[in-house]
Structures are given as structure tokens and as C-alpha cells.
Design a protein around this motif. Structure first.
Motif, mmCIF file in Angstrom:
data_model
loop_
_atom_site.group_PDB
_atom_site.id
_atom_site.type_symbol
_atom_site.label_atom_id
_atom_site.label_comp_id
_atom_site.label_asym_id
_atom_site.label_seq_id
_atom_site.Cartn_x
_atom_site.Cartn_y
_atom_site.Cartn_z
ATOM 1 N N UNK A 201 20.587 -7.255 8.397
ATOM 2 C CA UNK A 201 20.533 -5.943 9.048
ATOM 3 C C UNK A 201 19.443 -5.061 8.455
ATOM 4 N N UNK A 202 19.055 -5.350 7.212
ATOM 5 C CA UNK A 202 18.018 -4.564 6.550
ATOM 6 C C UNK A 202 17.118 -5.498 5.748
ATOM 7 N N UNK A 203 15.822 -5.450 6.037
ATOM 8 C CA UNK A 203 14.819 -6.176 5.258
ATOM 9 C C UNK A 203 13.854 -5.149 4.681
ATOM 10 N N UNK A 204 13.644 -5.207 3.382
ATOM 11 C CA UNK A 204 12.749 -4.266 2.710
ATOM 12 C C UNK A 204 11.710 -5.043 1.916
ATOM 13 N N UNK A 205 10.567 -4.414 1.686
ATOM 14 C CA UNK A 205 9.550 -5.077 0.885
ATOM 15 C C UNK A 205 8.528 -4.072 0.368
ATOM 16 N N UNK A 206 8.181 -4.245 -0.898
ATOM 17 C CA UNK A 206 7.023 -3.566 -1.492
ATOM 18 C C UNK A 206 6.080 -4.679 -1.941
ATOM 19 N N UNK A 207 5.327 -5.248 -0.991
ATOM 20 C CA UNK A 207 4.520 -6.439 -1.282
ATOM 21 C C UNK A 207 3.165 -6.056 -1.886
ATOM 22 N N UNK A 208 2.396 -7.034 -2.336
ATOM 23 C CA UNK A 208 1.004 -6.755 -2.710
ATOM 24 C C UNK A 208 0.250 -6.251 -1.479
ATOM 25 N N UNK A 209 -0.469 -5.136 -1.638
ATOM 26 C CA UNK A 209 -1.190 -4.603 -0.475
ATOM 27 C C UNK A 209 -2.520 -3.948 -0.863
ATOM 28 N N UNK A 210 -3.003 -4.186 -2.075
ATOM 29 C CA UNK A 210 -4.245 -3.569 -2.526
ATOM 30 C C UNK A 210 -5.409 -4.528 -2.273
ATOM 31 N N UNK A 211 -6.409 -4.059 -1.519
ATOM 32 C CA UNK A 211 -7.580 -4.871 -1.254
ATOM 33 C C UNK A 211 -8.557 -4.851 -2.421
ATOM 34 N N UNK A 212 -9.569 -5.704 -2.361
ATOM 35 C CA UNK A 212 -10.517 -5.838 -3.462
ATOM 36 C C UNK A 212 -11.254 -4.535 -3.756
ATOM 37 N N UNK A 213 -11.632 -3.795 -2.725
ATOM 38 C CA UNK A 213 -12.372 -2.548 -2.934
ATOM 39 C C UNK A 213 -11.520 -1.537 -3.682
ATOM 40 N N UNK A 214 -10.268 -1.381 -3.262
ATOM 41 C CA UNK A 214 -9.388 -0.434 -3.939
ATOM 42 C C UNK A 214 -9.072 -0.904 -5.360
ATOM 43 N N UNK A 215 -8.903 -2.212 -5.549
ATOM 44 C CA UNK A 215 -8.626 -2.743 -6.883
ATOM 45 C C UNK A 215 -9.744 -2.370 -7.848
ATOM 46 N N UNK A 221 -5.119 1.670 -16.535
ATOM 47 C CA UNK A 221 -3.682 1.422 -16.700
ATOM 48 C C UNK A 221 -3.177 0.342 -15.759
ATOM 49 N N UNK A 222 -3.734 0.267 -14.549
ATOM 50 C CA UNK A 222 -3.267 -0.708 -13.568
ATOM 51 C C UNK A 222 -3.697 -2.129 -13.914
ATOM 52 N N UNK A 223 -4.698 -2.269 -14.781
ATOM 53 C CA UNK A 223 -5.165 -3.606 -15.156
ATOM 54 C C UNK A 223 -4.126 -4.348 -15.987
ATOM 55 N N UNK A 224 -3.162 -3.636 -16.520
ATOM 56 C CA UNK A 224 -2.106 -4.278 -17.303
ATOM 57 C C UNK A 224 -1.003 -4.837 -16.407
ATOM 58 N N UNK A 225 -0.989 -4.455 -15.142
ATOM 59 C CA UNK A 225 0.029 -4.956 -14.215
ATOM 60 C C UNK A 225 -0.435 -6.288 -13.625
ATOM 61 N N UNK A 226 0.498 -7.147 -13.222
ATOM 62 C CA UNK A 226 0.114 -8.474 -12.714
ATOM 63 C C UNK A 226 -0.693 -8.382 -11.428
ATOM 64 N N UNK A 227 -1.819 -9.056 -11.423
ATOM 65 C CA UNK A 227 -2.699 -9.056 -10.250
ATOM 66 C C UNK A 227 -1.959 -9.562 -9.023
ATOM 67 N N UNK A 228 -1.074 -10.544 -9.221
ATOM 68 C CA UNK A 228 -0.323 -11.131 -8.113
ATOM 69 C C UNK A 228 0.544 -10.100 -7.404
ATOM 70 N N UNK A 229 0.989 -9.074 -8.139
ATOM 71 C CA UNK A 229 1.872 -8.061 -7.554
ATOM 72 C C UNK A 229 1.106 -6.939 -6.867
ATOM 73 N N UNK A 230 -0.200 -6.862 -7.101
ATOM 74 C CA UNK A 230 -0.999 -5.770 -6.543
ATOM 75 C C UNK A 230 -1.948 -6.231 -5.438
ATOM 76 N N UNK A 231 -2.718 -7.259 -5.721
ATOM 77 C CA UNK A 231 -3.843 -7.635 -4.865
ATOM 78 C C UNK A 231 -3.409 -8.542 -3.716
ATOM 79 N N UNK A 232 -3.985 -8.285 -2.542
ATOM 80 C CA UNK A 232 -3.774 -9.159 -1.381
ATOM 81 C C UNK A 232 -5.091 -9.326 -0.647
#
Length: 298
Positions: A201-215, A221-232
Motif C-alpha cells: 500500500x505504501x512504497x517509499x524510497x530515498x535512492x541515489x539521485x545525484x548526477x556527476x555535475x552536482x557531485x 563533508x559529502x565525500x565521506x558518504x558512500x558514493x553508491x548512496x549518492x551518485x546515479x
């Protein structure tokens, strides 16, 4: 005192170290947004942790004088924040989301999603509490959204899907921390694969959605977070595309899909001009979250 804590020479109280730490952070041009939004709160989080004090520290203790070992421990942690640009939640091993504490480390994204506000409101008015029996959280990371959904819908079964083995360990730890092992099932796999044939009944997601330009433009500070969780790939749309392609096959008849895409919102609307996205608004800040019903996905 060592050269490491020289900037804190002569300080004595908790308030002294918070004030000096905030000054150091401001002068260094640190970035916030991983649980705090200003240098004072950031310094306070680190000082409390170094002293083994909780977030509910009474104000009257801010004037308490520190021992020499305590001064050295506080100074060392504050300087790590300046020199290494590590976000405070990674330094203390904890982040708060939807009013709940979660273990975090560099294997997972630091919780900061506006989904916290949606969970606190029980996703009203988009779903009925008594109508939600199954919830799916795709790309669960630390498990914070899955846990918050379980709290919002105590009678519902929650599936939390994650691809990263490290993140899976953190998610399971957080599910256990909140005593939800019987309600939240953490599943290893790539998006829809582990839940083939299931509907929600409910599907939620906060997926990777940052493109190369924004990355490329993100603060250190964001470089310490996993690339897999940010970049798409596809300018941040690759995972969102796969979510939209499979959502209709996994939504119940009156189900809803809620996905966070952040700064990729404009790109999403350009890529799917015929989908009637509802873009949600938040009182506590945040944007870039869309909602679609099962009917709209047809």
C-alpha cells in the motif's frame, strides 16, 4: 598542552569549548546539513559526545569546568571536524531521524530526509493508517525510513531493501536497536529483485539521485558518504527510472509511491512530462519529494 589542542588553551567550561569550537568551524568554512545547520549546534554535538553526555544536557551544566583529560578529548574531536571535514554524525556514530536515534558510519548515508516529517504525520492525507498493511522501503541505507514507517504503522509489515552489504549490517543493527525485528525485514538485493510478486500500500524510497555535475560541486563533508548512496547515472535519474518502471507491478490497487529526488526534481519532470507528479511541501524544510498513486502510474 599539545599543538593539537593549542587553539583551546585556557578554556575551562563546556560553554567555553562550544563557543571556541563554533568560532573555529565558522573560520574554517565548514558545511552543515548532516543533522545541524549552524556551527554552534555542531560544536555542541561534538562536545557532548566527547564528555559522554546526552543530548538532553541541562543548561545549568554548561558552566561546568572540565578536567585536563576531558579538555584534551574535546579539543581533539573539535579539531578532527576542522581538519578532516568529517560530518559530526560520523564522528559520534549516531544521527537522529524522526525523533529516533540511529547508528551511522561511513557505510551509510547520514539521515536527513524530509521523510521524517511524512512518517510523523502517518503519510496523511495520502494513505489511511488502517489501510496500510505492507510497506516497502527501497535503498534503505541505515534503515531509518523503514524504522520510522514501522513506528507510523505499527500493524504493518515493512520490507527494507538494500544492495550494499555494509549498509545492510547497519540497517539490521538499527532495526534491532528499536526492537522491530518481528516487523521490519531487511532484504539484500537490487531494488525490486528481493520482493518479486509482493504488493504494498505504501512504497517509499530515498535512492541515489545525484548526477556527476552536482557531485563535483558538493562540499568536502559529502565525500565521506558512500558514493553508491549518492551518485546515479543519467544525470541522477538511473535509479529513479527503474523505480518508476517497476512500481506499478508492486503497488496495491490504492497504493502510493513516494520518492525523494532532491535537486533532480526538474530533471524528473522533464524526463516524464506525462506523469502527474504531486510534489510534497514540508513545514520543517526539504523539497524534491514526489508522490504518485497506483492509478496515476498506469
Amino acid at each position: 598542552m599539545s599543538s593539537n589542542d593549542h587553539p583551546y588553551q585556557g578554556l575551562k567550561t563546556i560553554a567555553d569549548f562550544v563557543r571556541r569550537g563554533a568560532s573555529r568551524f565558522a573560520a574554517a568554512g565548514l558545511h552543515y546539513g548532516h543533522g545541524t545547520d549552524n556551527p554552534v549546534d555542531e560544536a555542541l554535538v561534538l562536545v557532548r559526545h566527547a564528555l559522554h553526555l546526552g543530548h538532553d544536557l541541562p543548561r545549568e551544566l554548561y558552566g561546568a569546568r572540565l578536567t585536563k583529560p576531558e579538555r584534551k578529548a574535546v579539543a581533539a574531536l573539535l579539531e578532527r571536524r576542522v581538519e578532516e571535514r568529517v560530518p559530526a554524525p560520523y564522528l559520534v556514530g549516531e544521527a537522529w531521524f524522526a525523533g529516533l536515534p540511529f547508528h551511522v558510519d561511513p557505510r551509510v548515508l547520514i539521515p536527513r530526509s524530509p521523510f521524517a516529517e511524512l512518517a510523523a504525520q502517518g503519510f496523511q492525507p495520502w494513505v489511511r493508517e488502517d489501510g496500510v498493511t505492507r510497506v516497502l522501503d527501497l535503498c534503505t541505507g541505515s534503515g531509518c525510513i523503514a524504522v520510522a514507517c514501522a513506528m507510523a504503522f505499527p500493524a504493518a509489515e515493512v520490507d527494507a531493501v538494500e544492495l550494499s552489504p555494509g549498509a545492510l549490517e547497519v540497517a539490521r543493527r538499527n532495526v534491532a536497536r528499536h526492537g522491530l525485528e518481528d516487523q521490519v525485514q531487511v532484504l539484500e538485493g537490487d531494488l525490486w529483485a528481493p520482493v518479486e510478486g509482493r504488493r504494498y500500500e505504501l512504497i517509499v524510497s530515498n535512492p541515489p539521485y545525484v548526477g556527476d555535475t552536482e557531485m563535483a560541486g558538493l562540499p568536502p563533508e559529502y565525500r565521506h558518504e558512500p558514493d553508491l548512496a549518492l551518485r546515479a547515472a543519467e544525470d541522477g535519474l538511473a535509479i529513479v527510472r527503474r523505480i518508476l518502471e517497476g512500481a506499478r507491478d508492486h503497488l496495491a490497487e490504492e497504493g502510493v509511491l513516494v520518492v525523494e529526488v532532491g535537486n533532480s526534481a526538474a530533471a524528473v519532470m522533464d524526463a516524464w512530462p506525462d506523469l502527474p507528479f504531486t510534489w510534497l511541501e514540508f513545514e520543517r524544510g526539504g523539497s524534491g519529494v514526489f508522490l504518485l498513486t497506483a492509478e496515476e502510474l498506469v
